[in-house]
Design a protein around this motif. Sequence first.
Motif, PDB file in Angstrom:
ATOM      1  N   ALA A 297       0.810  -1.227   0.000  1.00 11.43           N
ATOM      2  CA  ALA A 297       0.000   0.000   0.000  1.00 11.43           C
ATOM      3  C   ALA A 297       0.835   1.263   0.000  1.00 11.43           C
ATOM      4  O   ALA A 297       0.275   2.369  -0.039  1.00 11.43           O
ATOM      5  CB  ALA A 297      -0.919   0.004   1.219  1.00 11.43           C
ATOM      6  N   ALA A 298       2.178   1.142   0.043  1.00 11.41           N
ATOM      7  CA  ALA A 298       3.054   2.305   0.199  1.00 11.41           C
ATOM      8  C   ALA A 298       2.791   3.354  -0.875  1.00 11.41           C
ATOM      9  O   ALA A 298       2.734   3.052  -2.064  1.00 11.41           O
ATOM     10  CB  ALA A 298       4.515   1.865   0.153  1.00 11.41           C
ATOM     11  N   SER A 299       2.656   4.604  -0.432  1.00  7.83           N
ATOM     12  CA  SER A 299       2.419   5.717  -1.353  1.00  7.83           C
ATOM     13  C   SER A 299       3.681   6.507  -1.633  1.00  7.83           C
ATOM     14  O   SER A 299       3.655   7.435  -2.453  1.00  7.83           O
ATOM     15  CB  SER A 299       1.347   6.654  -0.773  1.00  7.83           C
ATOM     16  OG  SER A 299       1.765   7.146   0.498  1.00  7.83           O
ATOM     17  N   SER A 300       4.768   6.173  -0.965  1.00  5.85           N
ATOM     18  CA  SER A 300       6.037   6.866  -1.171  1.00  5.85           C
ATOM     19  C   SER A 300       7.186   5.921  -0.874  1.00  5.85           C
ATOM     20  O   SER A 300       7.003   4.878  -0.225  1.00  5.85           O
ATOM     21  CB  SER A 300       6.149   8.090  -0.259  1.00  5.85           C
ATOM     22  OG  SER A 300       6.269   7.697   1.099  1.00  5.85           O
ATOM     23  N   SER A 301       8.351   6.302  -1.343  1.00  8.45           N
ATOM     24  CA  SER A 301       9.547   5.496  -1.076  1.00  8.45           C
ATOM     25  C   SER A 301       9.812   5.392   0.415  1.00  8.45           C
ATOM     26  O   SER A 301      10.202   4.338   0.916  1.00  8.45           O
ATOM     27  CB  SER A 301      10.759   6.113  -1.790  1.00  8.45           C
ATOM     28  OG  SER A 301      11.942   5.414  -1.472  1.00  8.45           O
ATOM     29  N   ALA A 302       9.579   6.467   1.169  1.00  6.07           N
ATOM     30  CA  ALA A 302       9.833   6.458   2.615  1.00  6.07           C
ATOM     31  C   ALA A 302       8.954   5.441   3.324  1.00  6.07           C
ATOM     32  O   ALA A 302       9.430   4.683   4.184  1.00  6.07           O
ATOM     33  CB  ALA A 302       9.603   7.858   3.191  1.00  6.07           C
ATOM     34  N   ILE A 303       7.660   5.406   2.973  1.00  6.72           N
ATOM     35  CA  ILE A 303       6.753   4.442   3.594  1.00  6.72           C
ATOM     36  C   ILE A 303       7.147   3.025   3.205  1.00  6.72           C
ATOM     37  O   ILE A 303       7.128   2.095   4.038  1.00  6.72           O
ATOM     38  CB  ILE A 303       5.294   4.733   3.200  1.00  6.72           C
ATOM     39  CG1 ILE A 303       4.852   6.068   3.796  1.00  6.72           C
ATOM     40  CG2 ILE A 303       4.365   3.610   3.656  1.00  6.72           C
ATOM     41  CD1 ILE A 303       3.468   6.513   3.376  1.00  6.72           C
ATOM     42  N   PHE A 304       7.532   2.851   1.932  1.00  8.44           N
ATOM     43  CA  PHE A 304       7.948   1.522   1.489  1.00  8.44           C
ATOM     44  C   PHE A 304       9.179   1.058   2.269  1.00  8.44           C
ATOM     45  O   PHE A 304       9.254  -0.103   2.694  1.00  8.44           O
ATOM     46  CB  PHE A 304       8.257   1.538  -0.012  1.00  8.44           C
ATOM     47  CG  PHE A 304       8.672   0.208  -0.549  1.00  8.44           C
ATOM     48  CD1 PHE A 304       7.725  -0.750  -0.877  1.00  8.44           C
ATOM     49  CD2 PHE A 304      10.017  -0.121  -0.709  1.00  8.44           C
ATOM     50  CE1 PHE A 304       8.097  -1.994  -1.358  1.00  8.44           C
ATOM     51  CE2 PHE A 304      10.404  -1.355  -1.192  1.00  8.44           C
ATOM     52  CZ  PHE A 304       9.444  -2.303  -1.515  1.00  8.44           C
ATOM     53  N   ILE A 305      10.129   1.944   2.457  1.00  8.27           N
ATOM     54  CA  ILE A 305      11.349   1.591   3.197  1.00  8.27           C
ATOM     55  C   ILE A 305      11.005   1.189   4.629  1.00  8.27           C
ATOM     56  O   ILE A 305      11.538   0.205   5.154  1.00  8.27           O
ATOM     57  CB  ILE A 305      12.351   2.763   3.170  1.00  8.27           C
ATOM     58  CG1 ILE A 305      12.950   2.907   1.762  1.00  8.27           C
ATOM     59  CG2 ILE A 305      13.460   2.563   4.201  1.00  8.27           C
ATOM     60  CD1 ILE A 305      13.782   4.149   1.572  1.00  8.27           C
ATOM     61  N   ILE A 306      10.092   1.935   5.263  1.00  7.24           N
ATOM     62  CA  ILE A 306       9.665   1.587   6.627  1.00  7.24           C
ATOM     63  C   ILE A 306       9.031   0.203   6.650  1.00  7.24           C
ATOM     64  O   ILE A 306       9.314  -0.622   7.530  1.00  7.24           O
ATOM     65  CB  ILE A 306       8.678   2.644   7.162  1.00  7.24           C
ATOM     66  CG1 ILE A 306       9.407   3.971   7.411  1.00  7.24           C
ATOM     67  CG2 ILE A 306       8.018   2.153   8.454  1.00  7.24           C
ATOM     68  CD1 ILE A 306       8.487   5.129   7.722  1.00  7.24           C
ATOM     69  N   ALA A 307       8.176  -0.071   5.653  1.00  4.61           N
ATOM     70  CA  ALA A 307       7.517  -1.376   5.576  1.00  4.61           C
ATOM     71  C   ALA A 307       8.538  -2.502   5.431  1.00  4.61           C
ATOM     72  O   ALA A 307       8.423  -3.555   6.075  1.00  4.61           O
ATOM     73  CB  ALA A 307       6.536  -1.399   4.401  1.00  4.61           C
ATOM     74  N   ARG A 308       9.541  -2.272   4.600  1.00  3.14           N
ATOM     75  CA  ARG A 308      10.548  -3.307   4.381  1.00  3.14           C
ATOM     76  C   ARG A 308      11.463  -3.490   5.594  1.00  3.14           C
ATOM     77  O   ARG A 308      11.940  -4.583   5.869  1.00  3.14           O
ATOM     78  CB  ARG A 308      11.366  -2.979   3.138  1.00  3.14           C
ATOM     79  CG  ARG A 308      10.560  -3.040   1.853  1.00  3.14           C
ATOM     80  CD  ARG A 308      10.060  -4.421   1.543  1.00  3.14           C
ATOM     81  NE  ARG A 308      11.121  -5.265   1.010  1.00  3.14           N
ATOM     82  CZ  ARG A 308      11.033  -6.586   0.848  1.00  3.14           C
ATOM     83  NH1 ARG A 308       9.946  -7.228   1.217  1.00  3.14           N
ATOM     84  NH2 ARG A 308      12.040  -7.261   0.336  1.00  3.14           N
ATOM     85  N   ILE A 309      11.703  -2.416   6.337  1.00  2.00           N
ATOM     86  CA  ILE A 309      12.477  -2.551   7.576  1.00  2.00           C
ATOM     87  C   ILE A 309      11.697  -3.383   8.590  1.00  2.00           C
ATOM     88  O   ILE A 309      12.262  -4.249   9.275  1.00  2.00           O
ATOM     89  CB  ILE A 309      12.824  -1.161   8.154  1.00  2.00           C
ATOM     90  CG1 ILE A 309      13.865  -0.463   7.267  1.00  2.00           C
ATOM     91  CG2 ILE A 309      13.366  -1.292   9.584  1.00  2.00           C
ATOM     92  CD1 ILE A 309      14.172   0.961   7.671  1.00  2.00           C
ATOM     93  N   ILE A 310      10.382  -3.141   8.672  1.00  2.00           N
ATOM     94  CA  ILE A 310       9.542  -3.945   9.558  1.00  2.00           C
ATOM     95  C   ILE A 310       9.608  -5.422   9.161  1.00  2.00           C
ATOM     96  O   ILE A 310       9.773  -6.312  10.005  1.00  2.00           O
ATOM     97  CB  ILE A 310       8.082  -3.439   9.527  1.00  2.00           C
ATOM     98  CG1 ILE A 310       7.990  -2.055  10.174  1.00  2.00           C
ATOM     99  CG2 ILE A 310       7.145  -4.430  10.227  1.00  2.00           C
ATOM    100  CD1 ILE A 310       6.630  -1.384  10.000  1.00  2.00           C
TER     101      ILE A 310
END
Length: 473
Positions: free
Chosen positions: A103-116
């Motif tokens: 569902a990531a709308s930005s690279s920053a959110i995607f990076i957070i999701a992948r760190i999780i």
Amino acid sequence: MATAAESGLMRVNLGFITAIVAVATIGGFMFGYDSGVINGTQKGLEAAFDLGKLGIGINVGAILVGSSLGAFGAGRLADLIGRRSVMLIAAALFLVSALLAGAASSSAIFIIARIIGGLGVGAASVISPVYISEVTPAAIRGRLSSVQQVMIITGLTGAFVANFVLARYAGGSTASLWLDYPAWRWMFWLQSIPAAIYFLALLIIPESPRYLVVKGHKDQARAVLTRLFGAAEADRKVAEIEASLAADHHKPKLSDLIDKRTGRIRPILWTGIGLAVFQQFVGINVVFYYGATLWEAVGFSEDYALQTNILSGVLSIGACLATIALVDRIGRKPLLLIGSAGMAVTLATVAFAFSTAVTGAGNAVTLPGHNGLVALIAANLYVIFFNLSWGPIMWVMLGEMFPNQIRGSGLAVSGFAQWIANAAISVSFPALAVSPGLAITYTGYALCAAISFFFVRRMVSETRGRELEDMEG
């Protein structure tokens, strides 16, 4: 006449042991799926977030930040709250990561999701092998611990197959699929299904009996061991575990990794770190993370490159099954030596094939003559050698080679080193593939494989058939 090990094996509850190992190794499947799903999504990420080469490397490598922290924290946390509890946390992290990444709308959110997700991967990568080693008999411990790598590769292959099917059905990874979301987002969302299954399955397996003894819950430990090995063997096991802790009986802590007599780091820890780092420095995750991009870079279509990933996954599973058949027969160390030698030769062959690459019209890169086929065959032979040896054996040895008192701490440091090495290789590859190029990059991986041969000869001791309470270091 049956040997002692074989006689003991006749008395164990193989059905129960197999069932709980199967549940624990779902963590390996999630490890593999979460690591491999990124392979077919890079075009989508690049288009959605307007990423360059460095940006792709950061987004792909984000999982490794979480993985290194997860591996380091999980080893210590498992000593505090238990092996199963840490695996439950990992399962929840996988579920959150899958939903958020898609569902990531930005690279920053995607990076957070992948760190999780990386926190879950790191935790599962170190705790599943420990749990398996602590609930299985020595005579078949290597075989059952090797199932972890089979499940990792099955997860990787599952991600490759899912990515291929979704991209083929949609008409490309960036094309719209269900609910008008692009296929690459569904590649992440699909991961939530096995994550939920993993969490629910963990609720039905017992805690590690060795952890229970360390915590003073001897009656609970005896009950679990009775289900595993029978009443008589359970009493003996509890006494053995207590005896192994008696000489240095206190709550496990990180400082236990320093030998109090010499004030130096225990040699067994250097061996664990070396095994963890060399497993990554041979470049295996370049294949897992960048397989599609790599083959497209030398002239393969996206569709064919994704099919090549699936082939590598199937060969990997076959190699891991061979390891299961051999690891308790010929031992860990011989398989590591065979793998190091085989990887050095095949990686050098891949490097040679890439050195012949030529650039044509429109900057299209091709390998002349039969060199494309040579590179493909050598790369898949390399994958076979890795999964016959370093892939499963490194995890087997990290799960069993440390004494009881330092197992959690030893795994924390070794697992952290493994994921830092993974990050160094994976994040650097996109830039290295451009300059100095694929040929020199693969030559470096080949040299690391050659050096690992001599490391194993000098530093690694055989653990085949030894009880966990007999491990020294």
